[in-house]
Design a protein around this motif. Structure first.
Motif, PDB file in Angstrom:
ATOM      1  N   LEU A  26     -61.430  76.645  29.833  1.00  0.00           N
ATOM      2  CA  LEU A  26     -61.625  76.336  28.410  1.00  0.00           C
ATOM      3  C   LEU A  26     -61.005  74.988  28.087  1.00  0.00           C
ATOM      4  O   LEU A  26     -59.969  74.623  28.651  1.00  0.00           O
ATOM      5  CB  LEU A  26     -60.951  77.402  27.534  1.00  0.00           C
ATOM      6  N   ASP A  27     -61.615  74.273  27.177  1.00  0.00           N
ATOM      7  CA  ASP A  27     -61.042  73.014  26.705  1.00  0.00           C
ATOM      8  C   ASP A  27     -59.760  73.327  25.929  1.00  0.00           C
ATOM      9  O   ASP A  27     -59.767  74.185  25.027  1.00  0.00           O
ATOM     10  CB  ASP A  27     -62.056  72.311  25.792  1.00  0.00           C
ATOM     11  N   LYS A  28     -58.661  72.654  26.290  1.00  0.00           N
ATOM     12  CA  LYS A  28     -57.352  72.987  25.685  1.00  0.00           C
ATOM     13  C   LYS A  28     -57.340  72.781  24.185  1.00  0.00           C
ATOM     14  O   LYS A  28     -56.682  73.514  23.445  1.00  0.00           O
ATOM     15  CB  LYS A  28     -56.248  72.145  26.332  1.00  0.00           C
ATOM     16  N   GLU A  29     -58.079  71.773  23.698  1.00  0.00           N
ATOM     17  CA  GLU A  29     -58.056  71.508  22.265  1.00  0.00           C
ATOM     18  C   GLU A  29     -59.082  72.326  21.479  1.00  0.00           C
ATOM     19  O   GLU A  29     -58.754  72.985  20.497  1.00  0.00           O
ATOM     20  CB  GLU A  29     -58.283  70.018  21.999  1.00  0.00           C
ATOM     21  N   THR A  30     -60.336  72.287  21.941  1.00  0.00           N
ATOM     22  CA  THR A  30     -61.399  72.946  21.160  1.00  0.00           C
ATOM     23  C   THR A  30     -61.567  74.417  21.514  1.00  0.00           C
ATOM     24  O   THR A  30     -62.167  75.177  20.757  1.00  0.00           O
ATOM     25  CB  THR A  30     -62.752  72.244  21.397  1.00  0.00           C
ATOM     26  N   GLY A  31     -61.078  74.833  22.687  1.00  0.00           N
ATOM     27  CA  GLY A  31     -61.253  76.221  23.117  1.00  0.00           C
ATOM     28  C   GLY A  31     -62.665  76.502  23.627  1.00  0.00           C
ATOM     29  O   GLY A  31     -63.014  77.641  23.940  1.00  0.00           O
ATOM     30  N   GLU A  32     -63.489  75.448  23.711  1.00  0.00           N
ATOM     31  CA  GLU A  32     -64.865  75.622  24.192  1.00  0.00           C
ATOM     32  C   GLU A  32     -64.879  75.784  25.709  1.00  0.00           C
ATOM     33  O   GLU A  32     -64.012  75.234  26.407  1.00  0.00           O
ATOM     34  CB  GLU A  32     -65.715  74.373  23.853  1.00  0.00           C
ATOM     35  N   THR A  34     -65.746  74.839  29.278  1.00  0.00           N
ATOM     36  CA  THR A  34     -66.111  73.544  29.870  1.00  0.00           C
ATOM     37  C   THR A  34     -67.024  73.705  31.081  1.00  0.00           C
ATOM     38  O   THR A  34     -67.625  72.729  31.535  1.00  0.00           O
ATOM     39  CB  THR A  34     -64.849  72.746  30.276  1.00  0.00           C
ATOM     40  N   LYS A  72     -55.482  82.860  22.312  1.00  0.00           N
ATOM     41  CA  LYS A  72     -55.826  81.767  23.233  1.00  0.00           C
ATOM     42  C   LYS A  72     -56.647  82.268  24.425  1.00  0.00           C
ATOM     43  O   LYS A  72     -57.422  81.545  25.012  1.00  0.00           O
ATOM     44  CB  LYS A  72     -54.499  81.166  23.739  1.00  0.00           C
ATOM     45  N   PRO A  77     -65.225  83.056  23.129  1.00  0.00           N
ATOM     46  CA  PRO A  77     -66.218  82.064  23.583  1.00  0.00           C
ATOM     47  C   PRO A  77     -67.168  82.615  24.648  1.00  0.00           C
ATOM     48  O   PRO A  77     -68.317  82.195  24.733  1.00  0.00           O
ATOM     49  CB  PRO A  77     -65.370  80.919  24.168  1.00  0.00           C
TER      50      PRO A  77
END
Ligand code: AMP
Length: 395
Positions: A26-32, A34, A72, A77
């Motif tokens: 997961l992207d650390k900032e957006t949580g999307e 990757t 988190k 997602p």
């Protein structure tokens, strides 16, 4: 190893608990998400169950939430991505075995899938706690394991639930058994294994198991320096496990006694510092000067390995042949990937760094099989029984 699969059991109208490996980055900032490859890989089994009107209850871990709820590590997602890929909504339960999960399971219709929250929100999961396994299994009539990446772990959702339900494999595990299992049990010969990576200690089990099965064993990467030292060569500042020198000696002798061809690099790219920056030289394996470390195999080794691989009909590869994180020292690994891609043999890649190198070079489609589990494929190649596979019914 002939294990039953979803094809061998009647799933129509049944509640089926499916353990997937949705442990996606997961992207650390957006949580999307990757990289959705693990979710895509799970689709064939899920789609099969939906097409056969099963009531599908999906579960997985994600990261290491240490046994308690942590947003988190929520599978939100994943549920979104699954809905997109399947073209139908996959509802996410707010818990794993709690009231929300129970309500969703109770209302699930044929041809629908739901997803339970991260199984590692419960510390009982990794303890393979029987009460937790029982609670999970009570949701379903059939258990399907399709998470090869965690098949070497005896956790509730990977093995424990099989104590209470008929248990079969999904298509991903079926494929792993077909290729990894096939190579170990009945390989087309010549059978060549390529082992690289940092340490002998991590690969002893694999070397010992494969030495009884292969025709040729190619050893490269950081491991080779322990084998050089075992032959009395100077290795400079190369990575070397002093306490494994005797073991390396005995493995060399064992290979000889068994008539297994054991190939070590004949030349090496050596440098003074562990970085991509400094200058390097290419020297023979018995000519490494003090103060230098070997970070990659040299061109003659690549040619030598190529020659040995040319006639192979089955190849298993685990571990990079140099420090592939540095472009300068990724050449050996990349060249071996290209050679494998050009061959007509059954090529099996044991996950991890070698799989990543192949992916980076866009050669994945050229390999027969790339394992979805690094640690699991290593244990499989060691000849160990994997709890997540052992628990499945035999055909
Ligand atoms: P493994 O996880 O055991 O497959 O090891 C992979 C690691 O081995 C990678 O991070 C590589 O950088 C490392 N490696 C490969 N060759 C060497 C080498 N010659 N010296 C130090 N590390 C190496």
């Amino acid at each position: 190893m002939n294990k039953k699969t979803v094809r061998d059991i009647n799933v129509v109208g049944k509640k089926v608990l499916v353990r997937c490996d949705f442990n996606v980055p997961l992207d650390k900032e957006t949580g999307e998400i990757t990289d959705n490859r693990r979710i895509r890989a799970a689709i064939p089994t899920i789609q099969y169950l939906l097409d056969n009107n099963a009531k599908v209850i999906l579960c997985s871990h994600l990261g290491r939430p240490k046994g308690e709820f942590n947003d988190k590590y929520s599978l939100k997602p994943v549920a979104k991505e699954l809905s997109k890929l399947l073209g139908k909504e996959v509802k996410l339960a707010k818990d794993v075995i709690g009231d929300d999960a129970k309500a969703l399971v109770a209302n699930i219709k044929e041809g629908e899938a739901i997803l339970l929250e991260n199984v590692r929100f419960h510390s009982e999961e990794e303890k393979n706690d029987s009460e937790f396994s029982k609670a999970l299994s009570s949701f379903a009539e059939i258990y399907v394991n399709d998470a090869f990446g965690t098949a070497h772990r005896a956790h509730s959702s990977t093995a424990g639930v099989a104590d209470y339900l008929p248990a079969v494999s999904g298509f991903l595990i079926e494929k792993e058994l077909e290729f990894l299992g096939g190579a170990l049990e009945n390989p087309k010969r010549p059978f060549v294994a390529i082992l690289g990576g940092a340490k002998v200690s991590d690969k002893i089990g694999v070397i010992e198991n494969l030495i009884d099965k292969v025709d040729t064993l190619i050893i490269g990467g950081g491991m080779s320096y322990t084998f050089f030292k075992a032959q009395g060569f100077n290795v400079g500042t190369s990575i070397c496990e002093e306490d494994k020198i005797d073991l390396a000696k005995s493995l060399l002798e064992k290979a000889k006694a068994k008539g297994v061809q054991l190939l070590l690099p004949v030349d090496n790219k050596i440098t003074k510092e562990y970085s991509n920056e400094g200058e390097y030289m290419v020297v023979a394996s018995d000519e490494i000067p003090d103060g230098y470390m070997g970070l990659d195999i040299g061109p003659k080794s690549i040619e030598q390995f190529k020659e040995a691989l040319k006639t192979a009909r089955t190849i298993v590869w685990n571990g990079p042949l140099g420090v592939c994180e540095f472009e300068k020292y990724a050449v050996g690994t990349n060249e071996i990937a290209k050679i494998l891609a050009s061959l007509d043999a059954t090529t099996i890649i044991g996950g991890g760094d070698s799989a990543a190198a192949i992916e980076k070079m866009g050669l994945s489609d050229k390999m027969t099989h790339i394992s979805t589990g690094g640690g699991a494929s290593l244990e499989f190649l060691e000849g160990k029984a994997l709890p997540g596979i052992d628990c499945l019914e035999n055909k």
